[in-house]
Enzyme design. Structure first.
Site, PDB file in Angstrom:
ATOM      1  CD  GLU B  70       2.771   7.981   3.459  1.00 45.02           C
ATOM      2  OE1 GLU B  70       2.399   8.496   4.542  1.00 45.02           O
ATOM      3  OE2 GLU B  70       2.497   8.469   2.336  1.00 45.02           O
ATOM      4  CG  HIS B  71      -1.534   6.568   6.308  1.00 45.68           C
ATOM      5  ND1 HIS B  71      -2.359   7.221   7.190  1.00 45.68           N
ATOM      6  CD2 HIS B  71      -1.238   7.464   5.349  1.00 45.68           C
ATOM      7  CE1 HIS B  71      -2.576   8.457   6.768  1.00 45.68           C
ATOM      8  NE2 HIS B  71      -1.911   8.642   5.649  1.00 45.68           N
TER       9      HIS B  71
END
Lengths: 429, 434
Positions: B70-71
């Site tokens: 996600e990051h």
């Protein structure tokens, strides 16, 4: 933007915002008085006592059952600081019966209940119920003690205490634990009566409502009168105590992550000409995920998960916050100070400024999509002696130039660096 | 394009399932400045053991990798996607839960551009060794932040004491060690397995024209190539029905103790309307048992054991479910005991019909209030959809639940002897002076 209707009813300023956007109606009552040590704990405790027993609903269970019956109407209270004003808020959100099979007049019932909480508390011989006061003192003490448990809040509290030692702003919004010991059912009731007489009172209603109907309901359920005419609003901020040199304050605890909080004086408050330049300064510096702090502390140096800044609009402060490894204190402060220097030197582009304007305007428009947010923004103009109508905000933001920002940057002074440091011996590493 | 109108709450929902399997929903909201969109994959922290697309053997990936991914998706060849959104006046974000990863933006202008950016960046992974290594320092600080957060530690402490093998007990962000074992290749493996359009949902709420946006997304997808969809083989360890341990105590740098009591779901295999009825039933029962209008809340408050942080919730997904009850307390030990006693006493009594009706009204009102929130609608609708439930069925189901059904669900769920755990946070011994 839906127009707000304003009028005076007795001692209160009433503001109604009719809108068909929401499925609920929102009522907010604000009580505004100066933030001073003598009354801070009383003001913080008062709404908790009021919402836990009225003449009609004598304990929490009865009040909460009545709220459930009103289709889960929510009733919340809190206290906040707006500069050196101490605001007590009562908020209610209640379903609009339009969307229900049941046609109970929910708005009227809701206002009646809110009126009972504010104006008709459980009391005898000018004393609150001693049991409720004792319980709420116990609970409030625990709330004050728990600030320590949330390290970000704790660091904020410590920074404010240290930075504004000599100013009312240094008083915590919850008041002082020691002062609570001196409070009882008699002196708190006396203060309650005084606050109703002396506070600046504002009532907000937002929802799919008819203005005249709401006006009638408020005159019926909120017969507020004050003996003396309220003298308008005194200035929200005091003159900052000027320090010659920035101070550094360090506390130690057994934490995994150090909390670095840095306080600056902006010397600008809401309503002044360069207020929006200051907000855009903050956006370029640390307010958003494209800001210098996020890019340089987080993305480039990988020192932190968060590195941000925010403005206290009514007191004129800028606070930087970041969670870092304790050993990286020097590295992080160096980067942060460098970003501040670059701002003062105007090292940002016209594109950066346009981008920041776009995001800041978006943030304001989004805030207006939430009843509580819209009312919060409107309330700026009740608290501040200098008013800027909400309709003008976007235009004022558009007009800010790079020079305005460099000029406002020149007014910003470093005041206090606070660091909550992890204790080495207890660290896992 | 399909269109469904919900008369009572006056909302209309538009849906189109594209040829690559992506489901696109639009809920128009008149009067709002803001448009909010989420692009969500059915992939979360619990999906840590699976057969990668195109391979035969299952792999066990490092903890926290869904969150790491996600990051990293926010970075593309040109740099940081946050920058792109803010140039377009939007604010973007993302979150990873046990079962979902969602990417989102909200904005009051340039909706179509922002929507294009959202779909494109999520569908264009770009990981390099350097950028992956760089992210480790950032995530490490995120983990440390949660390590100092007593509420988070309390919640995950409780999950660890309830679940013996199920990955729900693993911290969503992983550990500093597991983060350091994450590589660019592993990120690509996870990405290709779980980010196929057929495993994803796009939900848009705001003052928008549904036909136009759906057309935009359809064209966007037609210009990209995707492999044929495949079923994902997720492997979940066998989890015993009963709790792993009864009690966990964690000392931390706090002034006030904390107590959470958990009830573990025995048979967490419900989906669809069964799950919806079950979940809403338990939420109603908990509200009657411990809500602010309950006798128990009043008693605990008078006994000085709780303050207004006291709360409760029931959540369930396929494979796990639990109730959580508790909050701050000067005597967490005593609070845990009282909660247990109160559960036993309450479940042995007949339900009060007046209380059922009152709490039902409360829940209906809450749902209407939540319909003011684009964030709630988009996030919850997606969560419901992934569990084969319909968010817009909440009011009809609430109206149809009977005291008999609630009683049956309650008696089955609150089996305290085998299903109850507690986790307490207590102030560290050495620190009393501050």
């Amino acid at each position: 933007m839906e127009q707000m209707k304003n009028f005076r009813l007795g001692a209160a300023d009433v503001h109604i915002i009719p809108t068909a956007t929401f499925k609920t109606n929102t009522f907010i009552i604000q009580m505004n008085a100066p933030l001073i040590k003598e009354t801070a704990s009383k003001r913080a405790l008062l709404p908790n006592v009021l919402q836990n027993g009225t003449a009609d609903y004598t304990n929490r269970q009865q009040i909460r059952s009545a709220l459930d019956e009103l289709y889960g109407a929510s009733l919340t209270t809190d206290v906040t600081k707006k500069g050196e004003r101490h605001i007590i808020s009562f908020r209610m959100d209640i379903a609009n019966e339009k969307f229900l099979k049941d046609q109970t007049p929910l708005m009227e019932r809701g206002l009646k209940l809110l009126s009972s909480v504010l104006l008709n508390p459980k009391q005898s011989n000018n004393k609150f119920d001693p049991k409720i006061v004792a319980e709420e003192k116990r609970s409030h003490k625990q709330k004050i003690a728990s600030i320590y448990d949330d390290k970000m809040r704790f660091a904020n509290k410590r920074l404010t205490e240290e930075m504004c030692k000599e100013e009312p702003f240094g008083i915590h919004v919850f008041g002082q634990e020691d002062d609570l010991d001196n409070l009882n059912e008699a002196n708190l009731y006396e203060y309650y009566k005084q606050a109703l007489q002396e506070d600046q009172l504002d009532i907000y209603v937002m929802g799919d409502v008819d203005v005249n109907h709401v006006k009638d309901l408020i005159s019926t359920y909120f017969p507020l009168n004050q003996a003396k005419e309220n003298s308008g609003q005194p200035p929200a901020g005091s003159t900052p105590a000027l320090k010659k040199k920035a101070r550094e304050v360090v506390d130690e605890q057994s934490v995994q992550q150090g909390k670095l909080h840095i306080g600056y004086r902006t010397n600008v408050v809401y309503g002044e000409d360069d207020y929006f330049a200051l907000q855009l300064f903050n956006g370029l510096f640390g307010g958003f995920s494209h800001s210098k702090l996020f890019i340089n502390v987080r993305e480039k140096a990988s020192l932190a998960y968060y590195a941000a800044s925010r403005v206290e609009s009514f007191k004129g402060l800028l606070i930087v916050m970041s969670g870092i490894q304790s050993a990286n204190y020097e590295k992080a402060t160096d980067i942060i100070f460098k970003q501040m220097e670059e701002m003062k030197e105007g090292k940002f582009t016209e594109d950066d400024l346009q981008q920041t304007k776009a995001v800041y305007k978006n943030q304001i428009l989004e805030t207006m999509d939430v009843p509580r947010g819209r009312i919060e923004l409107e309330y700026h103009n009740q608290v501040s002696p200098n008013k800027i109508p909400l309709e003008e905000w976007i235009d004022r933001i558009d007009k800010v130039t790079k020079e305005d920002i460099v000029k406002v940057a020149g007014k910003i002074q470093l005041d206090t660096i606070y660091f909550l440091k992890g204790r080495e011996a207890l660290s896992n590493e | 394009m399909n269109k469904t109108t919900f008369e009572q709450i006056q909302e209309t929902l538009y849906l189109e399932t594209l040829s690559n399997g992506l489901q696109v929903y639009v809920l128009p909201k008149k009067g709002f400045n803001k448009t909010f969109a989420t692009f969500t994959t059915k992939y979360g922290s619990i999906d840590n053991y699976f057969t990668p697309i195109g391979e035969q053997e299952p792999v066990r990936v490092p903890d926290g990798i869904a969150h790491f991914l996600e990051h990293k998706l926010f970075e593309d060849e040109e740099g940081d996607v946050f920058q792109q959104f803010s140039k377009q006046g939007a604010s973007a974000n993302a979150f990873t839960s046990f079962t979902r990863t969602a990417y989102l933006f909200s904005s009051t202008s340039e909706i179509e551009k922002n929507l294009g950016t959202l779909v494109d960046f999520v569908q264009k992974p770009y990981f390099t060794k350097d950028s992956v290594d760089k992210e480790k320092g950032i995530i490490e600080q995120e983990i440390k932040m949660y390590e100092d957060n007593p509420d988070w530690q309390n919640f995950f402490g409780l999950l660890k004491s309830m679940f013996k093998k199920h990955p729900v007990a693993i911290d969503i962000a992983g550990t500093v060690d597991s983060i350091n074992n994450t590589t660019k290749d592993l990120l690509y493996t996870c990405y290709h397995t779980f980010y196929h359009p057929s495993n994803m949902v796009l939900f848009i709420v705001g003052n928008v024209e549904p036909e136009k946006l759906i057309k935009q997304v359809r064209q966007n997808q037609e210009n990209k190539k995707f492999a044929a969809p495949e079923d994902i083989n997720r492997i979940t360890p066998e989890e015993p029905a009963e709790v792993a341990e009864k009690k966990k105590v964690i000392p931390m740098a706090v002034n006030t103790g904390k107590c959470l009591v958990g009830i573990k779901e025995k048979e967490p295999d419900k989906q669809g309307e069964d799950l919806l009825r079950h979940e809403l039933s338990l939420q109603l029962v908990l509200e009657m048992m411990f809500g602010q209008s309950s006798e128990n809340y009043q008693t605990l408050y008078e006994e000085g054991l709780i303050d207004d942080t006291f709360s409760f919730d029931y959540t369930a997904e396929y494979g796990f479910g639990f109730s959580v009850i508790g909050g701050d307390s000067s005597n967490p030990e005593a609070l845990a005991d009282r909660i247990r006693e109160m559960i036993i006493k309450f479940t042995n009594k007949e339900l009060d019909q007046n209380a059922v009706d009152r709490i039902r009204k409360k829940k209906i009102g809450y749902f209407l209030k939540a319909m003011n929130s684009p964030e709630f609608i988009a996030n919850q609708f997606t969560r419901y959809l992934f569990n084969d439930m319909d968010l817009f069925e909440v009011i009809p189901v609430l109206e149809s639940l009977t005291a008999e059904e609630l009683t049956e669900t309650m008696e089955n769920h609150f089996a305290v002897d085998s299903q109850l755990s507690q986790c307490l946070i207590v102030p560290e011994g050495e620190r009393t002076s501050e």
